[in-house]
Design a protein around this motif. Structure first.
Motif, PDB file in Angstrom:
ATOM      1  N   GLN B  95      33.997  25.310   0.166  1.00  0.00           N
ATOM      2  CA  GLN B  95      33.674  24.136   0.974  1.00  0.00           C
ATOM      3  C   GLN B  95      34.746  23.077   0.720  1.00  0.00           C
ATOM      4  N   CYS B  96      34.708  22.432  -0.453  1.00  0.00           N
ATOM      5  CA  CYS B  96      35.726  21.406  -0.714  1.00  0.00           C
ATOM      6  C   CYS B  96      37.077  22.029  -1.055  1.00  0.00           C
ATOM      7  N   GLY B  97      37.062  23.254  -1.567  1.00  0.00           N
ATOM      8  CA  GLY B  97      38.310  23.946  -1.877  1.00  0.00           C
ATOM      9  C   GLY B  97      38.881  23.700  -3.260  1.00  0.00           C
ATOM     10  N   TYR B  98      38.203  22.884  -4.039  1.00  0.00           N
ATOM     11  CA  TYR B  98      38.784  22.521  -5.338  1.00  0.00           C
ATOM     12  C   TYR B  98      38.864  23.711  -6.300  1.00  0.00           C
ATOM     13  N   CYS B  99      37.861  24.578  -6.265  1.00  0.00           N
ATOM     14  CA  CYS B  99      37.851  25.710  -7.200  1.00  0.00           C
ATOM     15  C   CYS B  99      38.650  26.889  -6.674  1.00  0.00           C
ATOM     16  N   THR B 100      39.048  26.835  -5.380  1.00  0.00           N
ATOM     17  CA  THR B 100      39.559  28.015  -4.683  1.00  0.00           C
ATOM     18  C   THR B 100      40.836  28.609  -5.294  1.00  0.00           C
ATOM     19  N   LEU B 145      33.648  28.425 -11.935  1.00  0.00           N
ATOM     20  CA  LEU B 145      32.493  27.758 -11.348  1.00  0.00           C
ATOM     21  C   LEU B 145      32.867  27.146 -10.000  1.00  0.00           C
ATOM     22  N   CYS B 146      31.874  27.072  -9.102  1.00  0.00           N
ATOM     23  CA  CYS B 146      32.061  26.405  -7.811  1.00  0.00           C
ATOM     24  C   CYS B 146      30.941  25.399  -7.651  1.00  0.00           C
ATOM     25  N   ARG B 147      31.313  24.130  -7.698  1.00  0.00           N
ATOM     26  CA  ARG B 147      30.282  23.085  -7.621  1.00  0.00           C
ATOM     27  C   ARG B 147      29.676  22.982  -6.230  1.00  0.00           C
ATOM     28  N   CYS B 148      30.407  23.483  -5.217  1.00  0.00           N
ATOM     29  CA  CYS B 148      29.844  23.473  -3.867  1.00  0.00           C
ATOM     30  C   CYS B 148      28.874  24.640  -3.673  1.00  0.00           C
ATOM     31  N   GLY B 149      28.815  25.539  -4.619  1.00  0.00           N
ATOM     32  CA  GLY B 149      27.894  26.667  -4.492  1.00  0.00           C
ATOM     33  C   GLY B 149      28.319  27.674  -3.449  1.00  0.00           C
TER      34      GLY B 149
END
Ligand SMILES: Cc1cc2nc3c(=O)[nH]c(=O)nc-3n(C[C@H](O)[C@H](O)[C@H](O)COP(=O)(O)OP(=O)(O)OC[C@H]3O[C@@H](n4cnc5c(N)ncnc54)[C@H](O)[C@@H]3O)c2cc1C
Ligand code: SF4
Ligand code: FES
Ligand code: FES
Lengths: 329, 163
Positions: B95-100, B145-149
């Motif tokens: 979603q936000c892409g930060y963990c991608t 981890l992905c905070r956007c789930g």
């Protein structure tokens, strides 16, 4: 981080020479030490990088295994002899941290990793005898869900966080240590300390001493062995309780047994009372429960960790039953 | 010596305190690799070193002198995305892409580990070849981890591409 000088040691002789200097610290994979440097819990003047040394695993003449201190956790768990003859060790490693961290972490660093007591890390706000001897212990009366129930002292109630070390305690491993001009070996059970009056000392390693290898003896009982870890989420969390166990049955009776607990003490806890009570006995849930009751008879419970003896007992019953029936995964 | 990043040789930092993550982001301006927790707990900073996934936040850059680093910027061939990058778009793996970037580098490292037969915590059999089931991929990717789930899409993308 406070400033330090960085050197990569070319071999063990060079490493122990550099490590002999006051203020020097050895660097393995960095997964614990870099964090401690950043939090200024550790303030070495010199880092001696030993992560590229002692990277081999070899079979010993008497049927055991010699594991170099620089072997990465992933490589150890994946080694064919470990998987076949010491499954408890492979399973313990795989239950710890994450794949990325296991790829970085060395065997030596894993033994020397420091407690995850949150007050130990909190340099700004908390008193901690392990970090600043004599300052006090804010864990007492604080949050103690991950803290010790056995062998703690007035000064410190921290636990040792390693999974791998719980398996090594059950397996009668031996630690090979070297410093300038001398080598020695330490039985695994003697390597980590109870806190007593000196919680700043986690192990019996002297300043400048380098771990070069961990040796596993030939141990037939280890062929049927496993590790079970209970934690607050299914993966990537430290243990609340863990059990490393090996079992050899003769009919309905226990022929040989090894048990160690994680998450209960300042060191990986070899459960000699459990072993003594169950060796030669029939393996019933009642017998296992009674044996665990002996081990935890002197447990000192804190505000948030009173569940540990019962959880450890239930986990032990489950693990030994699984080993008995051969469902070890 | 020098650190090779995405095929280009670069100097290690003069100050040994600089993490590999900060060296990539602040000195080399390769900001694809993300800083989430800076303490090993999230996986956002995952990069590949000689093909193995590691956490660049817990790595001192000087320790990686002489090694070959691949970051998210090094995966596409010109305008052609790496198959995993394409699969993440296809399966809504973010979603936000930060963990991608960390997820994708981690998945590439994971595939190589599985191919080498490295077992995992959920492998029933320690000895055999690895089959990347959904449960295996979930366990092997638990360090990211992905905070956007977006985990379900992430696992779908990985299963389709590397399993
Ligand atoms: C987010 C996170 C989760 C984790 N979860 C788990 C978990 O669930 N279970 C678990 O068991 N562990 C866990 N760990 C801890 C991890 O296993 C350790 O950080 C790792 O094993 C340390 O090894 P290293 O080589 O990176 O050590 P380093 O960080 O390099 O060093 C650690 C210590 O060992 C000393 N040292 C290193 N090598 C030697 C040597 N050869 N001789 C003498 N001293 C030496 C160093 O001076 C330092 O004091 C976790 C870590 C993180 C960051
Ligand atoms: S339990 Fe030990 S490590 Fe934790 S605050 Fe007390 S003295 Fe420090
Ligand atoms: S930033 Fe490295 S693990 Fe979170
Ligand atoms: S996409 Fe936002 S954290 Fe994963």
């Amino acid at each position: 981080m406070t400033p330090f000088r960085y050197d990569r040691a070319g071999d063990v002789a060079e490493a122990v020479r550099m490590g002999n200097a006051p203020g020097a610290a050895y660097l393995g994979g960095g997964t614990n030490l870099v964090d401690l440097l950043r939090e200024t819990v550790a303030r070495p003047e010199r880092l001696v990088d030993v992560s590229a040394l002692s990277g081999a695993i070899s079979e010993t003449d008497d049927g055991g295994l010699l594991i170099g201190a620089g072997v990465r956790n992933t490589a150890l768990a994946a080694h064919p002899v470990v998987r076949e003859r010491y499954p408890v060790l492979a399973r313990a490693i795989l239950a710890g941290a994450s794949a990325q961290i296991r790829n970085m972490a060395t065997v030596g660093g894993n033994l020397m990793q420091r407690t995850r007591c949150t007050y130990f890390y909190d340099t700004d706000g908390s008193r901690c005898n392990k970090r600043e001897p004599g300052s006090g212990c804010d864990a007492r009366g604080g949050f103690t869900r991950i803290h010790a129930v056995l062998g703690a002292s007035e000064a410190c109630v921290a636990t040792h966080p390693s999974d791998m070390c719980v398996a090594l305690a059950a397996l009668d491993a031996v630690v090979h240590v070297e410093r300038q001009g001398a080598t020695r070996t330490v039985a695994f059970g003697d390597f980590h300390r109870l806190p007593g009056e000196r919680p700043d000392l986690d192990t019996v390693l002297e300043p400048g001493e380098l771990i070069t290898a961990v040796e596993l003896p030939a141990l037939s009982v280890a062929a049927r062995s496993t590790y079970r870890k209970v934690r607050d989420r299914a993966s990537y969390a430290f243990a609340l309780i863990s059990v490393a166990a090996a079992l050899e049955m003769e009919g309905e009776q226990v022929a040989d047994i090894r048990v160690a607990f994680g998450g209960v003490a300042h060191k990986p806890w070899r459960a000699t009372q459990v072993e003594g009570a169950l060796r030669g006995a029939a393996l019933t849930d009642e017998a296992i429960g009674a044996a665990a009751a002996l081990e935890f008879a002197d447990a000192q419970l804190l505000r948030d960790n009173a569940f540990k003896p019962a959880l450890a007992t239930r986990t032990l019953i489950a693990v030994l039953n699984a080993l008995k029936t051969g469902e070890t995964a | 010596m020098s650190i090779v990043v995405n095929g280009l040789a670069v100097d290690p930092p003069g100050d040994p305190r600089v993490s590999l993550l900060d060296h990539l982001r602040e000195t080399l301006h390769l900001t694809g690799t993300k800083k989430g927790c800076n303490q090993g707990a999230c996986g956002a900073c995952t990069v590949l070193v000689d093909g193995e996934r590691i956490l660049s936040c817990l790595a001192l850059a000087v320790q990686y002198d002489g090694r070959d680093i691949t970051t998210i910027e090094g995966l596409a061939e010109g305008d052609a995305l790496h198959p995993l990058q394409a699969a993440f778009i296809e399966h809504d793996g973010f979603q936000c892409g930060y963990c991608t970037p960390g997820q994708i580098c981690s998945a590439i490292g994971m595939a190589a580990e599985a191919k080498r037969g490295v077992p995992s915590h959920v492998s029933a059999d320690l000895g055999g070849a690895v089959t990347l089931t959904r449960a295996e991929v979930q366990e092997r990717m638990s360090g990211n981890l992905c905070r956007c789930g977006a985990h379900n899409g992430i696992i779908d993308a990985i299963l389709e591409t590397v399993a």
